[in-house]
Design a protein around this motif. Sequence first.
Motif, PDB file in Angstrom:
ATOM      1  N   CYS A  90       0.871  -1.173   0.000  1.00 15.69           N
ATOM      2  CA  CYS A  90       0.000   0.000   0.000  1.00 15.69           C
ATOM      3  C   CYS A  90       0.908   1.222   0.000  1.00 15.69           C
ATOM      4  N   ALA A  91       0.751   2.075  -0.995  1.00 12.12           N
ATOM      5  CA  ALA A  91       1.590   3.271  -1.128  1.00 12.12           C
ATOM      6  C   ALA A  91       0.749   4.514  -0.892  1.00 12.12           C
ATOM      7  N   ILE A  92       1.166   5.331   0.070  1.00 13.79           N
ATOM      8  CA  ILE A  92       0.399   6.516   0.445  1.00 13.79           C
ATOM      9  C   ILE A  92       1.121   7.764  -0.045  1.00 13.79           C
ATOM     10  N   ALA A  93       0.530   8.460  -1.007  1.00 11.79           N
ATOM     11  CA  ALA A  93       1.023   9.672  -1.670  1.00 11.79           C
ATOM     12  C   ALA A  93       1.751   9.310  -2.966  1.00 11.79           C
ATOM     13  N   THR A  94       1.773  10.263  -3.876  1.00  9.63           N
ATOM     14  CA  THR A  94       2.266  10.029  -5.236  1.00  9.63           C
ATOM     15  C   THR A  94       3.698   9.514  -5.309  1.00  9.63           C
ATOM     16  N   PRO A  95       4.676  10.139  -4.645  1.00 13.44           N
ATOM     17  CA  PRO A  95       6.048   9.628  -4.769  1.00 13.44           C
ATOM     18  C   PRO A  95       6.185   8.185  -4.281  1.00 13.44           C
ATOM     19  N   ALA A  96       5.469   7.831  -3.221  1.00 16.27           N
ATOM     20  CA  ALA A  96       5.510   6.464  -2.706  1.00 16.27           C
ATOM     21  C   ALA A  96       4.876   5.497  -3.696  1.00 16.27           C
ATOM     22  N   ALA A  97       3.777   5.921  -4.321  1.00 10.36           N
ATOM     23  CA  ALA A  97       3.098   5.059  -5.290  1.00 10.36           C
ATOM     24  C   ALA A  97       3.968   4.800  -6.514  1.00 10.36           C
ATOM     25  N   MET A  98       4.630   5.832  -7.002  1.00  3.94           N
ATOM     26  CA  MET A  98       5.501   5.671  -8.163  1.00  3.94           C
ATOM     27  C   MET A  98       6.664   4.727  -7.841  1.00  3.94           C
ATOM     28  N   ALA A  99       7.239   4.890  -6.661  1.00  3.08           N
ATOM     29  CA  ALA A  99       8.352   4.032  -6.246  1.00  3.08           C
ATOM     30  C   ALA A  99       7.891   2.588  -6.087  1.00  3.08           C
ATOM     31  N   ALA A 100       6.729   2.389  -5.486  1.00  2.00           N
ATOM     32  CA  ALA A 100       6.217   1.037  -5.255  1.00  2.00           C
ATOM     33  C   ALA A 100       5.913   0.330  -6.570  1.00  2.00           C
ATOM     34  N   PHE A 101       5.300   1.031  -7.501  1.00  2.00           N
ATOM     35  CA  PHE A 101       4.967   0.415  -8.792  1.00  2.00           C
ATOM     36  C   PHE A 101       6.231   0.013  -9.550  1.00  2.00           C
ATOM     37  N   ASN A 102       7.224   0.882  -9.548  1.00  9.53           N
ATOM     38  CA  ASN A 102       8.481   0.564 -10.237  1.00  9.53           C
ATOM     39  C   ASN A 102       9.163  -0.660  -9.631  1.00  9.53           C
ATOM     40  N   ALA A 103       9.095  -0.773  -8.302  1.00  9.54           N
ATOM     41  CA  ALA A 103       9.766  -1.881  -7.619  1.00  9.54           C
ATOM     42  C   ALA A 103       8.998  -3.188  -7.734  1.00  9.54           C
ATOM     43  N   ALA A 104       7.673  -3.108  -7.712  1.00 12.12           N
ATOM     44  CA  ALA A 104       6.857  -4.325  -7.628  1.00 12.12           C
ATOM     45  C   ALA A 104       6.418  -4.862  -8.985  1.00 12.12           C
ATOM     46  N   GLU A 105       6.594  -4.082 -10.035  1.00 12.11           N
ATOM     47  CA  GLU A 105       6.082  -4.470 -11.353  1.00 12.11           C
ATOM     48  C   GLU A 105       6.625  -5.825 -11.797  1.00 12.11           C
ATOM     49  N   ASP A 106       7.925  -6.013 -11.727  1.00 10.86           N
ATOM     50  CA  ASP A 106       8.532  -7.271 -12.164  1.00 10.86           C
ATOM     51  C   ASP A 106       8.262  -8.413 -11.193  1.00 10.86           C
ATOM     52  N   ALA A 107       8.067  -8.076  -9.910  1.00  8.63           N
ATOM     53  CA  ALA A 107       7.838  -9.112  -8.902  1.00  8.63           C
ATOM     54  C   ALA A 107       6.409  -9.638  -8.923  1.00  8.63           C
TER      55      ALA A 107
END
Length: 362
Positions: A90-107
């Motif tokens: 769960c990513a709260i706020a835009t910068p956290a969401a962008m970072a989480a999506f980039n990290a979790a996409e391949d996983a």
Amino acid sequence: MMKKLTALLTALFLLLSATALADEVIHIGIIQFAEHGSLDNCRIGFIEGLAEEGFVEGENVVFDVQNAQADTAISAQIADVMAGKYDMICAIATPAAMAAFNAAEDAGIPVIYTAVSDPVSAMLAGADGKNPGNITGTSDALPVEAQLKLIRALMPNATKIGILHTTSETNSDATLALYKELAPNYGFEIIDKGISTGADLPMALDALLPQVDCTTNLTDNTVVSYLAVVLEKSEEYGKPVFGSEIEQVINGCVASEGIEYTELGRQTGRMAARVLRGESAEDIPYEQFLPVRQPRCAGGIRSNRPRGTVRTRHRRDGRVNKPFPLLSFRLLSRSRKGLACPGFLPITMQLLSPQTSTQRGD
């Protein structure tokens, strides 16, 4: 005999599978970009929303909450660690969401975001509302036009509004552009000042405040994290500060037209529960809370300002589902120079009904 034995073994297998699923503990990582009231309420609401759906902390869910302290580099580091070992982020706020999506996409780990002002600008959704991968969530886009109407009603002689923003926050860029587009319709000019970190705020405020009649906040995480600094400086110059949500008003801003972040978090938790039950995050459109205009009379002052907010769903066909009932309120406090109603302290509340007419999405 053989058929009965097969049926018995099948039933036993299903029973054991169901028991194992019930006993399974889900691990969810929460990345909160900064520590301030809005995002804190989102986190609290998210956990409450999951609990409402049967995913209860300490029973079948374990949360790992990490705060990035408004640092995009730290957000990326936290996301990298979480993507390797959790069932959901769960990513709260835009910068956290962008970072989480980039990290979790391949996983292949689902990401559920909240408090993202413009998912399209952040590349967390397409212009058609479709999700770019295993990600969905809720948007806290500001009711900019409603805020401009509120400022005009309370400051009839004002001409210039100041806005502070962090140059690295995509969410702030999108909302600032909308303010500049709409402000002339209400006789305002927007004067903005960019900062890189919270340490830049005192100097930025000294440069900005002499030029404007008031300031209004965006959902800018750095600025809101240093709200006490903004309020103190603004008090020195005698300039009102308008908040971007109710928590800021409680902490000293004059007024705000915005959404209620605990409810935003709860709805995000409900969406997360759907994913945990087997739905694909990619197939669940992101949801946005929008203002609803209701004429209202408060304290003898007639106003047609928006009085509530509703949740709307961005659907693939461009339509919007019926609004979700949400309690929203406006709070005015403290006397400020140039306000039309100094000392006026009303609290107005309205619960929107499910019969409220539907609207089209942006």
